[in-house]
Scaffold this active site. Sequence first.
Site, short mmCIF file in Angstrom:
data_model
loop_
_atom_site.label_atom_id
_atom_site.label_comp_id
_atom_site.label_asym_id
_atom_site.label_seq_id
_atom_site.Cartn_x
_atom_site.Cartn_y
_atom_site.Cartn_z
N LYS A 232 0.83 -1.22 0.00
CA LYS A 232 0.00 0.00 0.00
C LYS A 232 0.85 1.26 0.00
O LYS A 232 0.60 2.18 -0.75
CB LYS A 232 -0.86 0.08 1.28
CG LYS A 232 -2.00 -0.87 1.35
CD LYS A 232 -2.96 -0.50 2.48
CE LYS A 232 -2.33 -0.40 3.86
NZ LYS A 232 -1.80 -1.62 4.43
N ARG B 243 -9.98 1.79 8.65
CA ARG B 243 -9.56 0.44 9.02
C ARG B 243 -10.73 -0.39 9.52
O ARG B 243 -10.56 -1.57 9.81
CB ARG B 243 -8.55 0.51 10.18
CG ARG B 243 -7.13 0.89 9.82
CD ARG B 243 -6.33 -0.30 9.33
NE ARG B 243 -5.02 -0.50 9.92
CZ ARG B 243 -3.91 0.15 9.63
NH1 ARG B 243 -3.92 1.15 8.81
NH2 ARG B 243 -2.77 -0.19 10.17
N ARG C 128 10.65 -6.00 5.55
CA ARG C 128 10.42 -4.58 5.25
C ARG C 128 11.35 -3.68 6.06
O ARG C 128 11.62 -3.92 7.23
CB ARG C 128 8.97 -4.27 5.60
CG ARG C 128 8.58 -2.84 5.52
CD ARG C 128 7.09 -2.70 5.39
NE ARG C 128 6.37 -2.91 6.63
CZ ARG C 128 5.06 -2.73 6.74
NH1 ARG C 128 4.34 -2.41 5.68
NH2 ARG C 128 4.46 -2.92 7.89
N ARG D 179 10.90 -1.20 11.15
CA ARG D 179 9.86 -0.59 11.98
C ARG D 179 9.70 -1.36 13.27
O ARG D 179 9.69 -2.59 13.27
CB ARG D 179 8.52 -0.64 11.24
CG ARG D 179 8.27 0.57 10.40
CD ARG D 179 7.06 0.39 9.51
NE ARG D 179 5.84 0.02 10.22
CZ ARG D 179 4.64 0.05 9.66
NH1 ARG D 179 4.51 0.44 8.40
NH2 ARG D 179 3.58 -0.31 10.33
N ARG E 289 -1.55 -7.98 13.84
CA ARG E 289 -2.01 -6.91 12.95
C ARG E 289 -2.71 -7.49 11.73
O ARG E 289 -3.71 -6.96 11.26
CB ARG E 289 -0.85 -5.99 12.56
CG ARG E 289 -0.60 -4.96 13.66
CD ARG E 289 0.79 -4.36 13.62
NE ARG E 289 1.16 -3.81 12.37
CZ ARG E 289 2.37 -4.00 11.80
NH1 ARG E 289 3.28 -4.72 12.40
NH2 ARG E 289 2.64 -3.45 10.66
P1 AMP Z 1 0.40 1.20 9.29
O1 AMP Z 1 1.61 1.99 8.97
O2 AMP Z 1 -0.79 1.53 8.41
O3 AMP Z 1 0.65 -0.29 9.38
O4 AMP Z 1 -0.05 1.66 10.76
C1 AMP Z 1 0.82 1.53 11.86
C2 AMP Z 1 0.01 1.60 13.15
O5 AMP Z 1 -0.64 2.89 13.26
C3 AMP Z 1 -1.12 0.60 13.27
O6 AMP Z 1 -0.66 -0.68 13.73
C4 AMP Z 1 -2.02 1.28 14.31
O7 AMP Z 1 -1.46 1.21 15.62
C5 AMP Z 1 -1.94 2.74 13.86
N1 AMP Z 1 -2.95 3.07 12.84
C6 AMP Z 1 -2.72 3.41 11.54
N2 AMP Z 1 -3.87 3.67 10.90
C7 AMP Z 1 -4.86 3.47 11.82
C8 AMP Z 1 -6.29 3.57 11.76
N3 AMP Z 1 -6.94 3.90 10.64
N4 AMP Z 1 -6.98 3.30 12.89
C9 AMP Z 1 -6.34 2.97 14.04
N5 AMP Z 1 -5.00 2.85 14.16
C10 AMP Z 1 -4.26 3.10 13.06
#
Ligand code: AMP
Length: 212
Positions: A13, A88, A127, A159, A171
């Site tokens: 993404k 989400r 990653r 990360r 996740r």
């Molecule tokens: P990502 O980079 O999209 O994998 O997001 C990293 C982390 O940010 C996730 O594991 C959540 O803790 C938080 N996060 C990102 N987007 C959301 C969302 N739309 N709702 C809630 N938590 C989010």
Amino acid sequence: MRLVVFGPQGAGKGTQSQKISEKFGVPSIATGDIFRWAISSGSDLGGKVKSFVESGRMVPDDLTIEVIRHRLSEDDCEAGFLLDGFPRNLHQADALDAILAEQGLKLDGALALEVPQEVSERRILGRRMCSQCGRNYHIDTPPADGWTCDACGGKVVRRQDDEDDDKVRERLRLYYEQTEPLKQRYAEGGILREVDGVGTTHEVFARITAVL
Ligand code: AMP
């Protein structure tokens, strides 16, 4: 163009959103990036979300929705935007529709990147990410100069929420439980576009531009 991009972690993404953003000239807004920057800058928002993000749990909806409401009100979103990692879940999707409806707008598209679970697990575990600008890399396709970002010269690291296999699986479980059902909602609204996310960055991007 007002677009949401979703898919399991590791579906590509972030990488594809950057490319779509460049090609179509709309900002790519990633809630995960906003939260990580807030944490590293030590802001109030960062303090509120740190424990959630670092443990791989979802940030509470109210806080996340407020962040998006504020971001979408900025001038650069007037001609459109691309959301990566939001919504989400169904509650966030309802909130997004409501925020747009207040301005007489609606989403034009929902792009779902499809990859089998074992592919996304493998991608996440390899990653790496620039700690400064957020650009994504993989151990198989590192930056040209050691672990220094090609784009900004920042340090490329793993990360924190990718380090632990159990956190990664949790996740992914949350994705299939809460986010995947959004496909049906957007299919019913006639705006879902599903794209096979297996292949090179270039191949997947060609499929995306064909459906957009
Ligand atoms: P990502 O980079 O999209 O994998 O997001 C990293 C982390 O940010 C996730 O594991 C959540 O803790 C938080 N996060 C990102 N987007 C959301 C969302 N739309 N709702 C809630 N938590 C989010």
